[in-house]
Design an enzyme around this catalytic site. Structure first.
Site, short mmCIF file in Angstrom:
data_model
loop_
_atom_site.label_atom_id
_atom_site.label_comp_id
_atom_site.label_asym_id
_atom_site.label_seq_id
_atom_site.Cartn_x
_atom_site.Cartn_y
_atom_site.Cartn_z
CE LYS A 142 -71.81 0.13 30.03
NZ LYS A 142 -71.46 1.21 30.96
CG HIS A 269 -27.78 -11.54 22.53
ND1 HIS A 269 -27.90 -10.18 22.47
CD2 HIS A 269 -26.47 -11.82 22.35
CE1 HIS A 269 -26.71 -9.64 22.25
NE2 HIS A 269 -25.82 -10.61 22.18
#
Length: 507
Positions: A142, A269
């Site tokens: 960070k 499918h």
């Protein structure tokens, strides 16, 4: 030293894997970097005869709870998260006597390796969930503006190389690159733990829905996430893994079309075996069914409109697994609900997603979703003859279907009706032969149809075969070194062909 390079003066090292760490420690010691460390890493550095300070000496607290808590302290995280350009941070650092860290080196507990050990117990795995290490990595990543973060053992050699190249410093671009890798590392690490918790009988999976079964009845399955945000189930049996895959594929295709267009699609499918656009929903369904009534058996039906009674009466005699619509007329819903096992859904999804995820090799693949829909403005006429307005409509209709059909794919369309498609073939020619054979099986006339391919034609064989069966316009991305061969054939036979410029592979 360049002003762009930040010198490393103070480093925190806390790693599981020590192999290769000696080179890092020796390089940092040579550069007179002040070292702090924990537990076994502290002892490893000390045994090398290199000065190092135990983290307990810095924090004033011993390692407690069997080593579960060592680094979680303001003296540590204040040193990592401080912002060198923030006056209030500088004031706090001075007031609480916290010194900054410029480098954090972490290698997390081996949760994945422990998971692969068949003899490992649930408690063994729990104890291999790193807390402090992940926190250190996230904090350092960070604050990459001030801190260089090394987040796993595979970066040890990169750090030594960087230290040697920059005389013990790093640029903000280098720190940002390592920060990016750090968050990828923690994402994968936490994801693995989350999947274990979801699958383990002692674990806990929040916001998940058990499914009827997986791809096959002997496989357990569940949906992890908020399914109610995407669909609303109005009735029917429990939804299955395969149902959801078909539902997703159907939703993505139907969203390619404007809501003012009456579109109906039938899926099997994960591929459309029928789709059409017509004057009404019922007409769209009739034409969609014509493409492959055999495959529609047990299929998934979807429309982007409110499903009316007339359409419901056409659907009622057919065995289907799932039907999905924008909404239902009350009389239509009453009729369909007489089929007690029929899964009736309302789709809540209004736009294609921005990002797509897929599991792979015990990890996760992430990519931008293919949100590009070919339009009239994209079409480049590459032949001497241009398609007419009706052909353009069919070409764009076919392109939308092709984008959502498993590669290698060929789609044949006429009058905004899918006639046939060939999908999931290892050869594009085989995909075309398959599509033609299906159209003939269902007695659909290919004369005047158009052909779409989701990728370029490397040879002219596909356009030759298409022409021989009455197909009279083609859309493809283009981009083959031998495009001209296909163009020349089309010119000789006056077949308009357009390039869309965008490939739409789907695997």
């Amino acid at each position: 030293m360049s002003q762009n390079i930040r010198k490393i003066k103070r480093a925190l090292i806390s790693v599981y894997e020590k192999k290769g760490l000696d080179q890092i420690v020796k390089s940092l010691n040579y550069l007179k970097v002040e070292l702090y460390s924990t537990g076994g890493t502290y002892q490893f550095i000390k045994d090398l005869g290199i000065p190092v300070t135990a983290i307990e000496e810095l924090t004033g607290y011993p390692s407690i709870l069997g080593g579960r808590v060592k680094t979680l302290h303001p003296k540590v995280f204040g040193g990592i998260l401080h912002r060198s350009n923030e006056p209030k941070d500088i004031q706090d650092m001075d007031q609480y006597k916290i010194d900054p860290f410029d480098l954090v080196v972490v290698d997390l507990y081996p949760f994945e390796q422990t998971l692969e050990n068949q003899k490992a117990t649930h408690q063994d795995l729990i104890e291999q969930i790193d807390i402090g290490g992940v926190s250190l990595v996230r904090a350092a990543a960070k604050n990459y503006n001030d801190v260089l973060c090394i987040s796993n053992r595979n970066q040890y050699a990169d750090l030594v190389q960087l230290l040697n190249a920059n005389d013990g410093g790093s640029t903000i671009e280098e720190r940002k690159t390592f920060a990016h890798q750090a968050f990828l590392q923690t994402h994968q690490y936490d994801g693995l733990i989350a999947r274990y918790y979801a699958s383990d009988q002692n674990g806990l999976s929040e916001n998940s829905k058990p499914l009827r079964y997986g791809e096959n009845p002997h496989q357990k399955a569940e949906f992890q996430g908020d399914l109610n945000q995407a669909i609303e189930q109005l009735q029917g049996k429990d939804i299955s893994y395969n149902n959801l895959l078909d539902v997703e594929a159907a939703i993505w295709l139907i969203l390619e079309f404007d809501r003012t267009e009456n579109v109906f699609a039938i899926f099997k499918h994960n591929n459309a075996c029928g789709i059409s656009q017509a004057e009404s929903v019922s007409q769209s369904f009739k034409k969609a069914l014509q493409a492959d009534p055999l495959s529609a058996f047990g299929g998934v039906l979807i429309t982007n409109q409110i499903l009316d009674l007339k359409t419901a009466e056409l659907i009622a005699p057919i065995f289907i697994e799932v039907i999905m619509a924008k909404d239902y007329e009350s009389t239509a819903l009453d009729l369909l609900q007489k089929k007690k096992n029929l899964i009736i859904l309302k789709s809540k999804v209004s736009q294609l997603p921005k990002t797509q995820f897929r599991s792979c090799l015990n990890g996760v693949l992430k990519q931008d979703f293919d949100r590009k829909t070919d339009t009239n403005n994209d079409l480049k006429v590459v032949t001497s003859s241009a398609p007419n307005s009706n052909q353009i409509k069919d070409l764009l209709f076919a392109s939308k279907i092709c984008k959502h059909t498993k590669s290698n794919a060929i789609v044949l369309v006429k009058n905004q009706q899918l006639l046939a498609s060939g999908m999931g073939q290892t050869s594009r020619v085989d995909a075309l032969h398959h599509a033609i054979a299906k159209a003939k099986t269902h007695k659909l006339d290919l004369t005047g149809a158009v052909m779409a391919s989701e990728a370029f034609f490397p040879f002219p064989d596909c356009v030759e075969i298409a022409y021989q069966h009455g197909i009279r316009a083609v859309i493809q991305p283009g981009g083959s070194k031998k495009d001209q061969l296909s163009i020349d054939y089309c010119n000789r036979h006056q077949i308009p062909m357009v390039f869309s410029g965008t490939r739409h592979f789907k695997h």
